[in-house]
Design an enzyme around this catalytic site. Structure first.
Site, short mmCIF file in Angstrom:
data_model
loop_
_atom_site.label_atom_id
_atom_site.label_comp_id
_atom_site.label_asym_id
_atom_site.label_seq_id
_atom_site.Cartn_x
_atom_site.Cartn_y
_atom_site.Cartn_z
N ASP A 77 0.83 -1.21 0.00
CA ASP A 77 0.00 0.00 0.00
C ASP A 77 0.86 1.26 0.00
O ASP A 77 2.04 1.23 0.35
CB ASP A 77 -0.94 0.02 1.20
CG ASP A 77 -0.21 -0.03 2.53
OD1 ASP A 77 0.76 -0.81 2.66
OD2 ASP A 77 -0.60 0.70 3.46
N GLU A 144 0.12 -1.29 5.58
CA GLU A 144 1.15 -0.83 6.52
C GLU A 144 0.85 0.59 7.00
O GLU A 144 1.06 0.93 8.16
CB GLU A 144 2.53 -0.89 5.84
CG GLU A 144 3.70 -0.63 6.77
CD GLU A 144 4.15 0.82 6.82
OE1 GLU A 144 5.07 1.13 7.60
OE2 GLU A 144 3.58 1.66 6.07
#
Length: 485
Positions: A77, A144
């Site tokens: 991400d 994350e």
């Protein structure tokens, strides 16, 4: 020249392909499928666990079968943030990149070098046929940036490696062996409203042009927080004017220092000139304070449609005083590690709208007890005014191990390759290593990467020559991984 034509091409081609895919935290379905398809296209064992993490396994090259298995890890991400004047749609568009001298940047948005360069690096190694390496387990985690969900819910049975190389550090001379943990403090308060007089005036205030940045890596740099600045503006205005507030919308992401804030204010027509005079004086004061740090700081006020209701005066006072009291920025420096921020807090989001006062902040610390301390300080300010306070996203820090075998190897390789000493440190950002270490006890871990500036902001950029340096260094490290004990 296009980005995908840069050297090392094996890395940049993959970065361009990755950046064509929208991949916001918690919206990783497309990029997960992209990584699974990539692993299958290489004929490699590819696993997707129940939360969405992807593991791709590649056997050792000939002659290196007796070496320790290495886990190469990065997160899929990226932070989606754009300038307010950008029409970019993160849900449908790929990142628009361009080369600027020795830097790759995006046009008006975050670049995704955090942690896309790490992902693309691992992809390049997985796809290569001419790079010597031990057995590799490529671990691509999800989410994350907004809670480390992938790391927290990792299925460790998919991994057998004894060394973990996290490719998520942002200065190419650093070897990171520890990081801060974090916790989110979220608040909500239902405030009383009152009607607006029909002959009042409304203005939209805006604070723009701040540098923002990563709320861990940049928190010590003294950059202005747009939410705190807007609060100061409203506080000072109320000392000289019967100002009313209808709405506030400040900040964007939980882990980014706020760059912008907007507020709709209401005042009597008779106070218009006094308000404009105050605003000009306030702007001069703030610009003088931040001249050397925030040269792009701008404060504007433009006429706005008159709202029907504003915050009741006694409620507004409670909100403003609570935010003014709030600790923000560095809370404590480490007494044990020079120049390391131990604990901090960042007021990431402030919303006042339709009877709801909402805030989001992120506290970080490399020491669990001081993380709790700063979180309690933040919570106390809001609890005093009657807010409902909740906490989420708690994750541990990563305790440094100065006696690490992989640290010794990588320090010596850096010294002999670049004829200089690496900077071995712990960082104030939240890396996944602390969580991964809890799943994989005894894992020897280190984090490193190329130079990236402005992460989590539209100013994000990655240094091309640094990527080349990082690639060269990583390949040397892989070629020197020690044999299994």
């Amino acid at each position: 020249m296009e980005v995908k034509e840069l050297a090392p091409k094996a890395l940049w081609v993959n970065f361009a392909g990755l950046n064509a895919i929208p991949r916001a935290s918690k919206k990783e379905t497309r990029v997960i499928r992209f990584m699974v398809d990539f692993g299958h296209s290489l004929g490699l064992e590819t696993i997707q666990d129940s939360i969405g993490n992807v593991v791709i396994k590649k056997p050792a090259t000939a002659g290196m079968e007796d070496r320790q298995t290495v886990i190469l890890q990065s997160h899929l991400d990226m932070v989606h943030q754009k300038n307010s004047d950008s029409n970019f749609d993160f849900d449908t568009q790929g990142i628009d990149m361009h080369i600027d001298g020795d830097w790759v940047r995006a046009k008006g948005t975050t670049l995704g070098a955090d942690n896309g360069i790490g992902v693309a690096t691992i992809m390049g190694i997985l796809a290569a046929s001419d790079i010597p390496h031990p057995a590799i387990e490529a671990l691509f985690t999800i989410d994350e940036e907004t809670g480390m969900t992938g790391a927290k819910q990792l299925d460790p049975t998919n991994l057998s490696g004894s060394i973990l190389l996290n490719l998520d550090t942002e200065e190419d001379h650093e070897l990171t062996i520890g990081c801060a943990g974090g916790i989110d403090t979220n608040t909500i308060y239902n405030y009383k409203q009152q009607a607006v007089a029909a002959d009042d005036l409304a203005f939209e205030l805006s604070i723009k042009g701040l540098l923002g940045g990563h709320s861990g890596m940049d928190i010590h740099k003294g950059r202005a927080n747009a939410n705190k600045l807007m609060n100061r503006l409203l506080h000072d205005a109320l000392q000289v004017l019967p100002l009313q507030v209808a709405a506030i919308d400040g900040g964007s992401l939980r882990n980014a220092i706020p760059r912008e804030s907007k507020a709709v204010v209401v005042l009597d027509k008779a106070d218009e000139q006094s308000f404009k005079s105050f605003l000009a004086q306030f702007q001069n004061t703030i610009q003088a304070e931040y001249r050397s740090i925030e040269p792009g700081l701008k404060i504007n006020a433009v006429p706005s449609e008159l709202p029907s209701h504003v915050v009741a005066p006694e409620e507004l006072k409670k909100m403003i005083y609570a935010i003014y009291t709030l600790p923000n920025g560095v809370f404590r420096m480490s007494p044990d590690i020079a120049n390391l921020v131990e604990a901090s807090s960042n007021l990431a989001r402030v919303i006042v709208k339709g009877g709801d006062f909402i805030t989001q902040s992120l506290q970080r610390s490399s020491v669990e007890s001081s993380k709790t301390d700063v979180a309690n300080a933040v919570a106390s300010a809001f609890e005093l005014m009657g807010c409902n306070v909740s906490r989420s996203g708690d994750y541990p820090g990563w305790k440094p191990n100065a006696d690490s075998d992989i640290l010794r190897l990588m320090t010596e390789l850096y010294r002999t390759t670049f004829n200089e000493e690496p900077h071995v440190n712990a960082c104030h950002a939240g890396l996944e290593c602390g969580i991964l270490g809890a799943h994989l006890p005894g894992m020897d871990m280190i984090s490193f990467g190329p130079t990236i500036h402005g992460a989590h902001s539209p100013d994000e950029c990655v240094k091309i020559s640094s990527v080349q340096k990082f690639w060269t260094y990583l390949l040397k490290v892989l070629s020197q991984i020690p044999v299994k004990s």
